[in-house]
Scaffold this active site. Structure first.
Site: not given
Ligand code: RB5
Length: 142
Positions: A10-11, A67, A69, A100, A134-135
């Protein structure tokens, strides 16, 4: 069978996707960039879906999702039963996710990790193989 690395973001992950793309091309990987292609706001589940659909038709390929995070886009991708997306914030996590968990998708947070750590994580992920044994039993239970 051509092994490809699909990229999608995403952005919030766009800038890191562009950086990682240059690294992978330099390392002679075959890549396909599924977008997004600018900093304009988009919805990360749409890009998780796009990458997941592409991996379904090319099961020997792998992917990287980005993304802000790495959380939302990995959550969305893991709704697809053929996807094992690993959100990694360290080289150790990248290594273990391959050894694993046989992760087929790496998820990264463009607003969380440094560029240089991201490159180290990507390098580790794509050079590390599943240990099976095992994994395999455990992965098959997912
Ligand atoms: C976008 O602003 C943000 O929420 C997205 O990139 C991401 O971090 C979501 O989990």
């Amino acid at each position: 069978m051509l092994k490809k690395i699909f990229l999608a973001s995403d952005h919030g992950g766009y800038a890191l996707k562009e950086l990682v793309k240059v690294f992978l091309i330099r390392k002679k990987h075959t890549i396909e960039d599924l977008g997004c292609f600018s900093l304009d706001a988009v919805d990360y589940p749409d890009y998780a879906k796009l990458l997941s659909e592409n991996l379904k038709t090319e099961p020997y390929s792998q992917g990287i999702l980005f993304c802000g995070t790495g959380i939302g886009i990995s959550m969305a991708a893991n709704r697809y039963s053929h996807i094992r997306a690993a959100l990694c914030t360290s080289v150790e996590m990248a290594s273990k996710s391959r050894k694993h968990n046989n992760a087929n998708v790496l998820a990264l947070g463009g607003r969380i990790i440094t560029d240089s750590l991201a490159i180290d994580i990507v390098h580790e992920f794509f050079k590390t193989n599943f240990e099976a044994g095992r994994h395999s039993l455990r992965v098959n239970k997912i």
